[in-house]
Write an enzyme that holds these catalytic residues in place. Structure first.
Site, PDB file in Angstrom:
ATOM      1  N   LEU A 127       0.826  -1.220   0.000  1.00 16.85           N
ATOM      2  CA  LEU A 127       0.000   0.000   0.000  1.00 16.85           C
ATOM      3  C   LEU A 127       0.851   1.257   0.000  1.00 16.85           C
ATOM      4  O   LEU A 127       0.332   2.352  -0.187  1.00 16.85           O
ATOM      5  CB  LEU A 127      -0.960   0.001   1.192  1.00 16.85           C
ATOM      6  CG  LEU A 127      -2.078  -1.054   1.156  1.00 16.85           C
ATOM      7  CD1 LEU A 127      -2.931  -0.973   2.422  1.00 16.85           C
ATOM      8  CD2 LEU A 127      -2.956  -0.886  -0.075  1.00 16.85           C
ATOM      9  N   HIS A 151       5.147 -15.586  -3.089  1.00 14.56           N
ATOM     10  CA  HIS A 151       5.325 -15.614  -4.551  1.00 14.56           C
ATOM     11  C   HIS A 151       6.286 -16.678  -5.104  1.00 14.56           C
ATOM     12  O   HIS A 151       7.340 -16.371  -5.664  1.00 14.56           O
ATOM     13  CB  HIS A 151       5.735 -14.242  -5.092  1.00 14.56           C
ATOM     14  CG  HIS A 151       6.736 -13.473  -4.281  1.00 14.56           C
ATOM     15  ND1 HIS A 151       7.920 -14.006  -3.853  1.00 14.56           N
ATOM     16  CD2 HIS A 151       6.723 -12.193  -3.845  1.00 14.56           C
ATOM     17  CE1 HIS A 151       8.577 -13.088  -3.177  1.00 14.56           C
ATOM     18  NE2 HIS A 151       7.881 -11.982  -3.152  1.00 14.56           N
ATOM     19  N   ASN A 189       9.973  -8.926  -9.241  1.00 17.23           N
ATOM     20  CA  ASN A 189      10.756  -9.736  -8.321  1.00 17.23           C
ATOM     21  C   ASN A 189       9.822 -10.621  -7.505  1.00 17.23           C
ATOM     22  O   ASN A 189       8.995 -10.100  -6.767  1.00 17.23           O
ATOM     23  CB  ASN A 189      11.542  -8.797  -7.389  1.00 17.23           C
ATOM     24  CG  ASN A 189      12.352  -9.538  -6.349  1.00 17.23           C
ATOM     25  OD1 ASN A 189      12.350 -10.757  -6.283  1.00 17.23           O
ATOM     26  ND2 ASN A 189      13.046  -8.791  -5.505  1.00 17.23           N
ATOM     27  N   ASP A 235       0.768  -9.592  -4.703  1.00 19.14           N
ATOM     28  CA  ASP A 235       2.015  -8.814  -4.712  1.00 19.14           C
ATOM     29  C   ASP A 235       1.813  -7.492  -5.470  1.00 19.14           C
ATOM     30  O   ASP A 235       2.703  -7.034  -6.199  1.00 19.14           O
ATOM     31  CB  ASP A 235       3.190  -9.612  -5.297  1.00 19.14           C
ATOM     32  CG  ASP A 235       4.544  -8.994  -4.961  1.00 19.14           C
ATOM     33  OD1 ASP A 235       4.592  -8.007  -4.190  1.00 19.14           O
ATOM     34  OD2 ASP A 235       5.566  -9.492  -5.476  1.00 19.14           O
ATOM     35  N   HIS A 263       4.059   1.505  -8.635  1.00 20.15           N
ATOM     36  CA  HIS A 263       5.208   2.401  -8.821  1.00 20.15           C
ATOM     37  C   HIS A 263       4.774   3.565  -9.697  1.00 20.15           C
ATOM     38  O   HIS A 263       4.047   3.363 -10.669  1.00 20.15           O
ATOM     39  CB  HIS A 263       6.360   1.670  -9.528  1.00 20.15           C
ATOM     40  CG  HIS A 263       7.024   0.640  -8.684  1.00 20.15           C
ATOM     41  ND1 HIS A 263       7.791   0.942  -7.573  1.00 20.15           N
ATOM     42  CD2 HIS A 263       7.041  -0.710  -8.781  1.00 20.15           C
ATOM     43  CE1 HIS A 263       8.248  -0.185  -7.042  1.00 20.15           C
ATOM     44  NE2 HIS A 263       7.801  -1.197  -7.748  1.00 20.15           N
TER      45      HIS A 263
HETATM   46 ZN   LIG Z   1       8.495 -10.213  -2.463  1.00 16.13          ZN
END
Ligand SMILES: [Zn+2]
Length: 429
Positions: free
Chosen positions: A55, A226, A277, A304, A308
């Site tokens: 967040l 992930h 990533n 995830d 940005h």
């Molecule tokens: Zn991560």
């Protein structure tokens, strides 16, 4: 009182749902009275729960805030999110997690459960105040240095031991840092052709294997963030076969996208929209991840969601930030990768995107089956819709989606948080 008419619970027969005082009061046919909302035959799912959301507040309000991020979540059908700790300041004290928790109470369009950092400042040197965060008003149960790996085996062991006292879980970003120094994309045929430093699968798999052994040794809960490789799936399958308390997540993008997009895609070569990533892997990895999510080796889907601002993504590949937004496309991508392929039905989706993530996060009042007496956390979803992804329409403050211009199946029609609509007719309320 609200009556939602004509919905199909988990894709079953048409029914109506009466909501009263935040609770599902009655499920049946021909219900009436109060405010009536036409469900239009949509699939009704328990409100989605995300175990892995960034967040960005406090510190990077230019990328996302608790308010915009939870709007994005509601648009995606979520009624609860776990807010990752890599903020500025880092959520490594009771004070910061309570700040995020309060922002969620005040501005949230869904429930916000802060994740606490495992180590002070995410620096991997010293354990953070795990107990104080657990005892705080935020009642933290999930701890993660996500973005970084807790690579020190002694610290990881101590963290696993510590969280047992309050039934917490350590969520590991599994990535051996020395093996991934300077890595730009998946290590493989494509990285070789492009001359980019590769991110080997073994960097993820080695940490997962070590952590499964540590969790078993101390008798604690481990969650693997992930998962991205076929080898990781094999290790988790082995750990589960031993009866160890290990859970794992996969992101929607790792269920759909592959590393060859870095070389050739609808938006050109070296487009940093695909930089993430862990990195996008190969088709064989994608197939293994789908099969693992279907058979329960991987327990849940977690977004995830990593917003940005434009200037951090629209730059040369090597300088670009890693990550993708995901909340508003997650359910559609899961439909594309798992439902349209016959790997999951809607009951299976509800397990993996609501019930089980709520259980791992030890949330009460979320992830419960849609039945009389349960909190009215409900997502209405029209799987027959087809939508071209338009980032300018996102509720998120950021636009870094790899699906721009793609046509994806399905649309979230409505979201209810304890009986209160947060989204109606696909729009924020
Ligand atoms: Zn991560």
């Amino acid at each position: 009182m609200i009556v939602v008419k004509n919905v199909r619970i988990l894709g079953g027969e048409p029914a109506d749902i009466r909501i009263d005082q935040g609770v599902i009061a009655e499920i049946g046919q021909g219900l009436s009275g109060g405010e009536e909302i036409d469900g239009g035959g949509a699939v009704a799912l328990p409100g989605l729960v995300d175990l892995h959301t960034h967040l960005r507040e406090p510190g990077r309000e230019d990328a996302e805030t608790v308010q915009t991020g939870t709007r994005s979540a509601a648009r995606g059908g979520y009624t609860a999110v776990h807010a990752m700790a890599n903020t500025s300041p880092v959520a490594d004290t009771a004070g910061v997690v309570e700040q995020v928790w309060r922002l969620g109470r005040e501005f949230g369009h869904c429930d916000v459960h802060p994740v606490g950092a495992v180590t002070v400042g995410l620096e991997g040197r010293q354990l953070a105040e795990l107990g104080a965060m657990a005892d705080s008003a935020a009642r933290v149960r999930v701890f993660s240095d996500d973005g970084r790996c807790v690579d020190d085996a002694v610290l990881m062991r101590r963290a696993l031991e510590y969280v047992k006292a309050f039934d917490g879980v350590v969520a590991q970003h599994a990535q051996e840092p020395r093996l991934t120094q300077g890595a730009q994309m998946n290590e493989g045929v494509v990285s070789g052709r492009l001359g980019l430093t590769g991110w080997p699968a073994v960097a993820e798999e080695a940490i997962i294997a070590r952590d499964c052994l540590l969790a078993a040794h101390v008798g604690s809960r481990l969650h693997v963030c992930h998962v991205s490789t076929a080898g990781s799936v094999e290790i988790i399958r082995w750990a589960k076969s031993k009866g160890w308390d290990v859970t794992a997540e996969v992101t929607p993008h790792h269920l759909l996208l592959t590393d060859d997009l870095v070389e050739d895609s609808p938006v050109g070569a070296y487009n940093p929209i695909y930089k993430v990533n862990p990195p996008l892997r190969t088709r064989a990895d994608v197939e293994a991840l789908r099969a693992a999510l279907a058979d329960g080796t991987i327990d849940i889907v977690a977004t995830d969601h990593a917003p940005h601002p434009v200037e951090d993504k629209e730059t040369e590949w090597s300088a670009a930030a890693m990550g993708m937004v995901g909340l508003e496309t997650a359910l559609s991508v899961v439909q594309e990768a798992m439902v349209e392929t016959g790997l999951l039905d809607w009951a299976g989706v509800a397990q993996r995107m609501s019930a089980v993530p709520a259980r791992i996060g030890r949330l009460s009042g979320q992830g419960q089956p849609l039945e009389e007496g349960a909190p009215a956390n409900i997502t209405l979803y029209d799987p027959s819709a087809r939508t071209e992804v338009d980032p300018s329409a996102f509720a998120s403050k950021s636009r870094n989606t790899p699906y721009e211009g793609m046509t994806l199946p399905g649309r979230v029609v409505a979201t209810f948080l304890r009986g209160r609509p947060t989204v109606l007719e696909g729009k924020l309320v």
